[in-house]
Scaffold this motif. Sequence first.
Motif, PDB file in Angstrom:
ATOM      1  N   GLU A  46       0.834  -1.205   0.000  1.00  0.00           N
ATOM      2  CA  GLU A  46       0.000   0.000   0.000  1.00  0.00           C
ATOM      3  C   GLU A  46       0.871   1.258   0.000  1.00  0.00           C
ATOM      4  OE1 GLU A  46      -3.065   0.241  -0.489  1.00  0.00           O
ATOM      5  OE2 GLU A  46      -3.839  -1.772  -0.127  1.00  0.00           O
ATOM      6  N   ALA A  47       1.977   1.217   0.734  1.00  0.00           N
ATOM      7  CA  ALA A  47       2.893   2.360   0.743  1.00  0.00           C
ATOM      8  C   ALA A  47       3.446   2.607  -0.653  1.00  0.00           C
ATOM      9  CB  ALA A  47       4.028   2.119   1.741  1.00  0.00           C
ATOM     10  N   ARG A  48       3.752   1.536  -1.375  1.00  0.00           N
ATOM     11  CA  ARG A  48       4.225   1.677  -2.756  1.00  0.00           C
ATOM     12  C   ARG A  48       3.169   2.346  -3.626  1.00  0.00           C
ATOM     13  NH1 ARG A  48       3.839  -2.733  -4.859  1.00  0.00           N
ATOM     14  NH2 ARG A  48       5.031  -2.415  -6.771  1.00  0.00           N
ATOM     15  N   HIS A  49       1.922   1.967  -3.424  1.00  0.00           N
ATOM     16  CA  HIS A  49       0.849   2.534  -4.236  1.00  0.00           C
ATOM     17  C   HIS A  49       0.731   4.037  -4.053  1.00  0.00           C
ATOM     18  CE1 HIS A  49      -1.508  -1.546  -4.633  1.00  0.00           C
ATOM     19  NE2 HIS A  49      -0.294  -1.577  -5.152  1.00  0.00           N
ATOM     20  N   ILE A  50       0.789   4.497  -2.801  1.00  0.00           N
ATOM     21  CA  ILE A  50       0.569   5.927  -2.589  1.00  0.00           C
ATOM     22  C   ILE A  50       1.775   6.747  -3.041  1.00  0.00           C
ATOM     23  CG2 ILE A  50      -1.137   5.555  -0.775  1.00  0.00           C
ATOM     24  CD1 ILE A  50       0.965   6.177   1.315  1.00  0.00           C
ATOM     25  N   VAL A  51       2.985   6.207  -2.893  1.00  0.00           N
ATOM     26  CA  VAL A  51       4.161   6.929  -3.393  1.00  0.00           C
ATOM     27  C   VAL A  51       4.124   6.990  -4.914  1.00  0.00           C
ATOM     28  CG1 VAL A  51       6.680   6.835  -3.611  1.00  0.00           C
ATOM     29  CG2 VAL A  51       5.610   6.473  -1.386  1.00  0.00           C
ATOM     30  N   PHE A  52       3.758   5.895  -5.553  1.00  0.00           N
ATOM     31  CA  PHE A  52       3.620   5.915  -7.013  1.00  0.00           C
ATOM     32  C   PHE A  52       2.574   6.934  -7.435  1.00  0.00           C
ATOM     33  CE2 PHE A  52       1.334   4.551 -10.830  1.00  0.00           C
ATOM     34  CZ  PHE A  52       2.367   4.530 -11.749  1.00  0.00           C
ATOM     35  N   PHE A  53       1.436   6.954  -6.733  1.00  0.00           N
ATOM     36  CA  PHE A  53       0.356   7.868  -7.113  1.00  0.00           C
ATOM     37  C   PHE A  53       0.783   9.325  -7.005  1.00  0.00           C
ATOM     38  CE2 PHE A  53      -3.050  10.688  -5.733  1.00  0.00           C
ATOM     39  CZ  PHE A  53      -3.842  10.668  -6.872  1.00  0.00           C
ATOM     40  N   ILE A  54       1.408   9.696  -5.885  1.00  0.00           N
ATOM     41  CA  ILE A  54       1.807  11.089  -5.680  1.00  0.00           C
ATOM     42  C   ILE A  54       2.770  11.537  -6.781  1.00  0.00           C
ATOM     43  CG2 ILE A  54       3.216  12.562  -4.188  1.00  0.00           C
ATOM     44  CD1 ILE A  54       0.331  12.347  -3.286  1.00  0.00           C
ATOM     45  N   ASN A  55       3.669  10.661  -7.175  1.00  0.00           N
ATOM     46  CA  ASN A  55       4.602  11.009  -8.248  1.00  0.00           C
ATOM     47  C   ASN A  55       3.902  11.037  -9.601  1.00  0.00           C
ATOM     48  OD1 ASN A  55       7.687  11.101  -7.313  1.00  0.00           O
ATOM     49  ND2 ASN A  55       6.572   9.665  -6.005  1.00  0.00           N
ATOM     50  N   TRP A  56       2.992  10.090  -9.836  1.00  0.00           N
ATOM     51  CA  TRP A  56       2.266  10.100 -11.109  1.00  0.00           C
ATOM     52  C   TRP A  56       1.422  11.365 -11.240  1.00  0.00           C
ATOM     53  CZ3 TRP A  56      -3.019  10.486 -11.679  1.00  0.00           C
ATOM     54  CH2 TRP A  56      -3.455  10.511 -13.009  1.00  0.00           C
ATOM     55  N   VAL A  57       0.668  11.731 -10.201  1.00  0.00           N
ATOM     56  CA  VAL A  57      -0.239  12.868 -10.326  1.00  0.00           C
ATOM     57  C   VAL A  57       0.556  14.157 -10.507  1.00  0.00           C
ATOM     58  CG1 VAL A  57      -0.514  13.506  -7.866  1.00  0.00           C
ATOM     59  CG2 VAL A  57      -2.424  13.796  -9.446  1.00  0.00           C
ATOM     60  N   THR A  58       1.727  14.263  -9.886  1.00  0.00           N
ATOM     61  CA  THR A  58       2.584  15.431 -10.079  1.00  0.00           C
ATOM     62  C   THR A  58       3.126  15.456 -11.509  1.00  0.00           C
ATOM     63  OG1 THR A  58       3.218  15.421  -7.747  1.00  0.00           O
ATOM     64  CG2 THR A  58       4.654  16.628  -9.271  1.00  0.00           C
ATOM     65  N   TYR A  59       3.609  14.325 -11.972  1.00  0.00           N
ATOM     66  CA  TYR A  59       4.098  14.222 -13.355  1.00  0.00           C
ATOM     67  C   TYR A  59       2.989  14.598 -14.341  1.00  0.00           C
ATOM     68  CZ  TYR A  59       5.535  12.025 -17.748  1.00  0.00           C
ATOM     69  OH  TYR A  59       5.837  11.791 -19.073  1.00  0.00           O
ATOM     70  N   ASP A  60       1.795  14.093 -14.117  1.00  0.00           N
ATOM     71  CA  ASP A  60       0.678  14.360 -15.020  1.00  0.00           C
ATOM     72  C   ASP A  60       0.327  15.846 -15.031  1.00  0.00           C
ATOM     73  OD1 ASP A  60      -1.611  13.217 -16.688  1.00  0.00           O
ATOM     74  OD2 ASP A  60      -2.728  14.277 -15.127  1.00  0.00           O
ATOM     75  N   GLN A  61       0.337  16.480 -13.872  1.00  0.00           N
ATOM     76  CA  GLN A  61       0.018  17.911 -13.809  1.00  0.00           C
ATOM     77  C   GLN A  61       1.065  18.740 -14.544  1.00  0.00           C
ATOM     78  OE1 GLN A  61      -0.245  18.293  -9.566  1.00  0.00           O
ATOM     79  NE2 GLN A  61      -2.465  18.054  -9.543  1.00  0.00           N
ATOM     80  N   VAL A  62       2.336  18.384 -14.384  1.00  0.00           N
ATOM     81  CA  VAL A  62       3.391  19.119 -15.087  1.00  0.00           C
ATOM     82  C   VAL A  62       3.221  18.951 -16.595  1.00  0.00           C
ATOM     83  CG1 VAL A  62       5.879  19.255 -15.512  1.00  0.00           C
ATOM     84  CG2 VAL A  62       5.020  18.970 -13.167  1.00  0.00           C
ATOM     85  N   GLN A  63       2.907  17.744 -17.033  1.00  0.00           N
ATOM     86  CA  GLN A  63       2.715  17.498 -18.450  1.00  0.00           C
ATOM     87  C   GLN A  63       1.545  18.298 -19.017  1.00  0.00           C
ATOM     88  OE1 GLN A  63       4.642  15.370 -20.625  1.00  0.00           O
ATOM     89  NE2 GLN A  63       6.000  15.754 -18.874  1.00  0.00           N
ATOM     90  N   ARG A  64       0.566  18.587 -18.202  1.00  0.00           N
ATOM     91  CA  ARG A  64      -0.596  19.368 -18.628  1.00  0.00           C
ATOM     92  C   ARG A  64      -0.362  20.871 -18.507  1.00  0.00           C
ATOM     93  NH1 ARG A  64      -5.653  16.209 -18.370  1.00  0.00           N
ATOM     94  NH2 ARG A  64      -5.160  14.084 -17.700  1.00  0.00           N
ATOM     95  N   GLY A  65       0.801  21.253 -17.983  1.00  0.00           N
ATOM     96  CA  GLY A  65       1.082  22.669 -17.795  1.00  0.00           C
ATOM     97  C   GLY A  65       0.573  23.212 -16.486  1.00  0.00           C
ATOM     98  N   TRP A  66       0.232  22.319 -15.534  1.00  0.00           N
ATOM     99  CA  TRP A  66      -0.288  22.737 -14.229  1.00  0.00           C
ATOM    100  C   TRP A  66       0.742  22.475 -13.133  1.00  0.00           C
ATOM    101  CZ3 TRP A  66      -5.324  19.385 -14.829  1.00  0.00           C
ATOM    102  CH2 TRP A  66      -6.068  19.868 -15.913  1.00  0.00           C
ATOM    103  N   GLY A  67       2.015  22.566 -13.470  1.00  0.00           N
ATOM    104  CA  GLY A  67       3.057  22.142 -12.552  1.00  0.00           C
ATOM    105  C   GLY A  67       3.459  23.146 -11.498  1.00  0.00           C
TER     106      GLY A  67
END
Length: 290
Positions: A160-181
């Motif tokens: 579960e810890a792996r899941h939330i660390v992956f998610f936080i990094n994915w959502v940040t990466y996704d926001q930067v890619q959308r120009g919302w970084g």
Amino acid sequence: MKLGSTTHKELFCQSFIDSHLHYEPETMDWPKLEADSLERLRGIPFWRIALETEQRAGVMVRAFADTIDDPLLHQAIALQAYEESRHARLLAYLIHHYGITISAPAPVTVPEQPEQEFVDFGFGECLDSFFAFGMFGLARQSGYFPESLFSLFEPILDEEARHIVFFINWVTYDQVQRGWGAAPWRGIHACWHYSRALLHLVKSFGSAEGSTGDSFTAVTSNSFIDNLSLDGVLSMSLQENERRMKMFDERLLQPRLFPRFSAIARQTLTLLPKRSPAAPPAIEPGLTNK
């Protein structure tokens, strides 16, 4: 390392893939429980909620993975879908193995907006896992179940810890890619979703077993830990969260909002006036205790 860069994506995806645990619920070393422990396990009311949550998560994350064109992101998110579905299989096997009676889980449907569901689920899981780490630690400390059962589930919480660390990094990466970084936007976005998750958690306390979608962390805390104090819950949650986060690459982002709020809350509690013990009743002159 620049957040939102290819290097960032490769780090959080490959770290997640490389740390995948290989196990099958049906072949795990399930301990034999004494009658009292078995009765306690069967008496916990969260099993159907937990099973439904994991079944829905597996289907939802798989549906989201199928929308991803990037090969590496697709591989990582599809792996999470597999792990969520495996959690459902693990719970189903536990329920069967220990003779736990539950009502039939609700049927699972593919969500119409899997990406939005994935975002909502991810922030909710960050909050729920933080307190689940603490509840697990408190229950283990109390000896409510034999150590063999806690040892069996220890790697599951690391998952579960792996899941939330992956998610936080994915959502940040996704926001930067959308120009919302920009940091302010990311902070507002996170606070909005965390507030929704927190509201859901608060509503879950005291809710009935049959309510689908409830936070089973909340249900669990009311089930097998007596004399809970806010300071005790926050203290153990912070301690266990820090222990589990140490296994990750320091370059990876970690969920930090609720650990920070919890640390502030603990400091605030120390400033509150303590209740003085009640004074013994006065004895009138000429009277004695008998």
